[in-house]
Design a protein around this motif. Structure first.
Motif, PDB file in Angstrom:
ATOM      1  N   THR A  82      -7.169   2.939 -10.519  1.00 41.42           N
ATOM      2  CA  THR A  82      -8.311   3.812 -10.805  1.00 41.42           C
ATOM      3  C   THR A  82      -9.100   3.264 -11.994  1.00 41.42           C
ATOM      4  OG1 THR A  82      -7.088   5.185 -12.378  1.00 41.42           O
ATOM      5  CG2 THR A  82      -6.989   5.841 -10.031  1.00 41.42           C
ATOM      6  N   GLN A  83     -10.319   3.757 -12.157  1.00 37.66           N
ATOM      7  CA  GLN A  83     -11.150   3.314 -13.281  1.00 37.66           C
ATOM      8  C   GLN A  83     -10.483   3.653 -14.609  1.00 37.66           C
ATOM      9  OE1 GLN A  83     -14.091   1.420 -13.114  1.00 37.66           O
ATOM     10  NE2 GLN A  83     -13.540   1.190 -15.262  1.00 37.66           N
ATOM     11  N   ASN A  84      -9.853   4.821 -14.717  1.00 32.89           N
ATOM     12  CA  ASN A  84      -9.165   5.183 -15.960  1.00 32.89           C
ATOM     13  C   ASN A  84      -8.075   4.189 -16.301  1.00 32.89           C
ATOM     14  OD1 ASN A  84     -10.641   7.393 -16.697  1.00 32.89           O
ATOM     15  ND2 ASN A  84      -9.210   8.908 -15.883  1.00 32.89           N
ATOM     16  N   GLU A  85      -7.322   3.747 -15.293  1.00 34.17           N
ATOM     17  CA  GLU A  85      -6.272   2.760 -15.534  1.00 34.17           C
ATOM     18  C   GLU A  85      -6.873   1.424 -15.974  1.00 34.17           C
ATOM     19  OE1 GLU A  85      -2.639   3.708 -12.573  1.00 34.17           O
ATOM     20  OE2 GLU A  85      -4.555   3.385 -11.584  1.00 34.17           O
ATOM     21  N   VAL A  86      -7.948   1.024 -15.313  1.00 30.47           N
ATOM     22  CA  VAL A  86      -8.616  -0.239 -15.653  1.00 30.47           C
ATOM     23  C   VAL A  86      -9.154  -0.192 -17.084  1.00 30.47           C
ATOM     24  CG1 VAL A  86     -10.624  -1.686 -15.098  1.00 30.47           C
ATOM     25  CG2 VAL A  86      -9.143  -0.856 -13.269  1.00 30.47           C
ATOM     26  N   ASN A  87      -9.606   0.979 -17.517  1.00 28.24           N
ATOM     27  CA  ASN A  87     -10.114   1.118 -18.882  1.00 28.24           C
ATOM     28  C   ASN A  87      -9.058   0.760 -19.919  1.00 28.24           C
ATOM     29  OD1 ASN A  87     -12.539   1.978 -17.820  1.00 28.24           O
ATOM     30  ND2 ASN A  87     -12.168   4.147 -18.213  1.00 28.24           N
ATOM     31  N   GLY A  88      -7.779   0.863 -19.544  1.00 31.42           N
ATOM     32  CA  GLY A  88      -6.691   0.523 -20.455  1.00 31.42           C
ATOM     33  C   GLY A  88      -6.366  -0.956 -20.502  1.00 31.42           C
ATOM     34  N   GLY A  89      -7.013  -1.741 -19.635  1.00 33.51           N
ATOM     35  CA  GLY A  89      -6.800  -3.184 -19.631  1.00 33.51           C
ATOM     36  C   GLY A  89      -6.712  -3.720 -18.219  1.00 33.51           C
ATOM     37  N   ILE A  90      -7.217  -4.929 -18.043  1.00 31.48           N
ATOM     38  CA  ILE A  90      -7.277  -5.569 -16.731  1.00 31.48           C
ATOM     39  C   ILE A  90      -6.920  -7.044 -16.880  1.00 31.48           C
ATOM     40  CG2 ILE A  90      -9.759  -6.043 -16.937  1.00 31.48           C
ATOM     41  CD1 ILE A  90     -10.034  -5.408 -13.917  1.00 31.48           C
ATOM     42  N   ILE A  91      -6.302  -7.613 -15.853  1.00 32.44           N
ATOM     43  CA  ILE A  91      -5.998  -9.043 -15.877  1.00 32.44           C
ATOM     44  C   ILE A  91      -7.328  -9.807 -15.863  1.00 32.44           C
ATOM     45  CG2 ILE A  91      -4.965 -10.945 -14.562  1.00 32.44           C
ATOM     46  CD1 ILE A  91      -2.781  -8.961 -13.646  1.00 32.44           C
ATOM     47  N   PRO A  92      -7.499 -10.820 -16.722  1.00 28.65           N
ATOM     48  CA  PRO A  92      -8.776 -11.535 -16.804  1.00 28.65           C
ATOM     49  C   PRO A  92      -9.254 -12.044 -15.447  1.00 28.65           C
ATOM     50  CG  PRO A  92      -7.321 -12.220 -18.587  1.00 28.65           C
ATOM     51  CD  PRO A  92      -6.508 -11.333 -17.679  1.00 28.65           C
ATOM     52  N   ASN A  93     -10.557 -11.924 -15.229  1.00 27.56           N
ATOM     53  CA  ASN A  93     -11.254 -12.393 -14.029  1.00 27.56           C
ATOM     54  C   ASN A  93     -10.941 -11.600 -12.765  1.00 27.56           C
ATOM     55  OD1 ASN A  93     -12.519 -14.549 -15.484  1.00 27.56           O
ATOM     56  ND2 ASN A  93     -10.578 -15.644 -15.370  1.00 27.56           N
ATOM     57  N   ALA A  94     -10.218 -10.493 -12.905  1.00 26.96           N
ATOM     58  CA  ALA A  94      -9.922  -9.661 -11.735  1.00 26.96           C
ATOM     59  C   ALA A  94     -11.161  -8.880 -11.323  1.00 26.96           C
ATOM     60  CB  ALA A  94      -8.783  -8.693 -12.040  1.00 26.96           C
ATOM     61  N   ILE A  95     -11.283  -8.655 -10.016  1.00 30.48           N
ATOM     62  CA  ILE A  95     -12.291  -7.717  -9.531  1.00 30.48           C
ATOM     63  C   ILE A  95     -11.586  -6.386  -9.300  1.00 30.48           C
ATOM     64  CG2 ILE A  95     -13.794  -9.485  -8.540  1.00 30.48           C
ATOM     65  CD1 ILE A  95     -12.724  -8.689  -5.773  1.00 30.48           C
ATOM     66  N   HIS A  96     -12.329  -5.288  -9.435  1.00 29.32           N
ATOM     67  CA  HIS A  96     -11.733  -3.951  -9.344  1.00 29.32           C
ATOM     68  C   HIS A  96     -12.314  -3.203  -8.160  1.00 29.32           C
ATOM     69  CE1 HIS A  96     -11.842   0.413 -10.690  1.00 29.32           C
ATOM     70  NE2 HIS A  96     -10.596   0.168 -10.334  1.00 29.32           N
ATOM     71  N   ILE A  97     -11.424  -2.762  -7.258  1.00 28.90           N
ATOM     72  CA  ILE A  97     -11.808  -1.856  -6.177  1.00 28.90           C
ATOM     73  C   ILE A  97     -10.709  -0.801  -6.102  1.00 28.90           C
ATOM     74  CG2 ILE A  97     -12.419  -1.581  -3.756  1.00 28.90           C
ATOM     75  CD1 ILE A  97     -12.941  -4.591  -3.598  1.00 28.90           C
ATOM     76  N   ASP A  98     -11.047   0.437  -6.389  1.00 30.40           N
ATOM     77  CA  ASP A  98     -10.081   1.540  -6.425  1.00 30.40           C
ATOM     78  C   ASP A  98      -9.616   1.900  -5.013  1.00 30.40           C
ATOM     79  OD1 ASP A  98      -8.696   3.941  -6.740  1.00 30.40           O
ATOM     80  OD2 ASP A  98     -10.235   4.862  -8.014  1.00 30.40           O
ATOM     81  N   SER A 145      -8.514 -18.657  -5.072  1.00 28.99           N
ATOM     82  CA  SER A 145      -7.916 -17.359  -5.364  1.00 28.99           C
ATOM     83  C   SER A 145      -8.902 -16.333  -5.896  1.00 28.99           C
ATOM     84  CB  SER A 145      -6.791 -17.524  -6.378  1.00 28.99           C
ATOM     85  OG  SER A 145      -7.329 -17.986  -7.610  1.00 28.99           O
ATOM     86  N   VAL A 146      -8.584 -15.065  -5.614  1.00 34.74           N
ATOM     87  CA  VAL A 146      -9.280 -13.918  -6.181  1.00 34.74           C
ATOM     88  C   VAL A 146      -8.206 -12.931  -6.621  1.00 34.74           C
ATOM     89  CG1 VAL A 146     -10.868 -12.000  -5.747  1.00 34.74           C
ATOM     90  CG2 VAL A 146     -11.263 -14.214  -4.645  1.00 34.74           C
ATOM     91  N   VAL A 147      -8.289 -12.454  -7.860  1.00 31.85           N
ATOM     92  CA  VAL A 147      -7.375 -11.423  -8.338  1.00 31.85           C
ATOM     93  C   VAL A 147      -8.052 -10.082  -8.108  1.00 31.85           C
ATOM     94  CG1 VAL A 147      -6.123 -10.496 -10.329  1.00 31.85           C
ATOM     95  CG2 VAL A 147      -6.375 -12.973 -10.055  1.00 31.85           C
ATOM     96  N   LEU A 148      -7.336  -9.162  -7.472  1.00 29.44           N
ATOM     97  CA  LEU A 148      -7.884  -7.856  -7.106  1.00 29.44           C
ATOM     98  C   LEU A 148      -7.047  -6.746  -7.721  1.00 29.44           C
ATOM     99  CD1 LEU A 148      -9.765  -6.016  -5.430  1.00 29.44           C
ATOM    100  CD2 LEU A 148      -8.220  -6.380  -3.486  1.00 29.44           C
ATOM    101  N   ASP A 149      -7.691  -5.909  -8.515  1.00 29.81           N
ATOM    102  CA  ASP A 149      -7.065  -4.746  -9.148  1.00 29.81           C
ATOM    103  C   ASP A 149      -7.453  -3.517  -8.322  1.00 29.81           C
ATOM    104  OD1 ASP A 149      -6.660  -2.455 -10.829  1.00 29.81           O
ATOM    105  OD2 ASP A 149      -6.803  -3.715 -12.606  1.00 29.81           O
TER     106      ASP A 149
END
Length: 103
Positions: A25-41, A18-22
């Motif tokens: 936006t970066q501003n939203e991610v700054n408020g918190g992210i699910i652990p081990n998620a990768i971020h691509i807006d 599995s891969v968790v993908l968020d």
């Protein structure tokens, strides 16, 4: 494929590919992210597609956004790009009961 919070969490816990993908936006991610998620807006447009194309299509992707709309769109794009397993978190991080880390 849309999964309820419970199904998404249960399936993710049992998935060793599995891969968790968020896709927020970066501003939203700054408020918190699910652990081990990768971020691509998802709002990066072609940049979003370019980043997706760098990912391993044999993995199972658990995709989320704020409320489930953008992640649903992201799953559809991923399916078009040849990803066979992209699972949308219905309700998004707004309804997430698990851990969130602040970067």
């Amino acid at each position: 494929m849309n999964l309820s919070q419970n199904d998404w969490t249960k399936q993710l816990e049992e998935d060793n590919n599995s891969v968790v993908l968020d896709v927020r936006t970066q501003n939203e991610v700054n408020g918190g992210i699910i652990p081990n998620a990768i971020h691509i807006d998802i709002y990066k447009g072609q940049g979003f597609i370019d980043e997706l194309n760098k990912l391993d299509k044999s993995k199972n992707y658990y995709v989320y956004c704020r409320s489930g709309g953008r992640s649903g769109q992201a799953c559809a794009v991923m399916n078009q790009l040849g990803f066979e397993n992209a699972f949308n978190l219905s309700g998004g991080i707004l309804e997430w009961k698990g851990d969130v880390i602040h970067q």
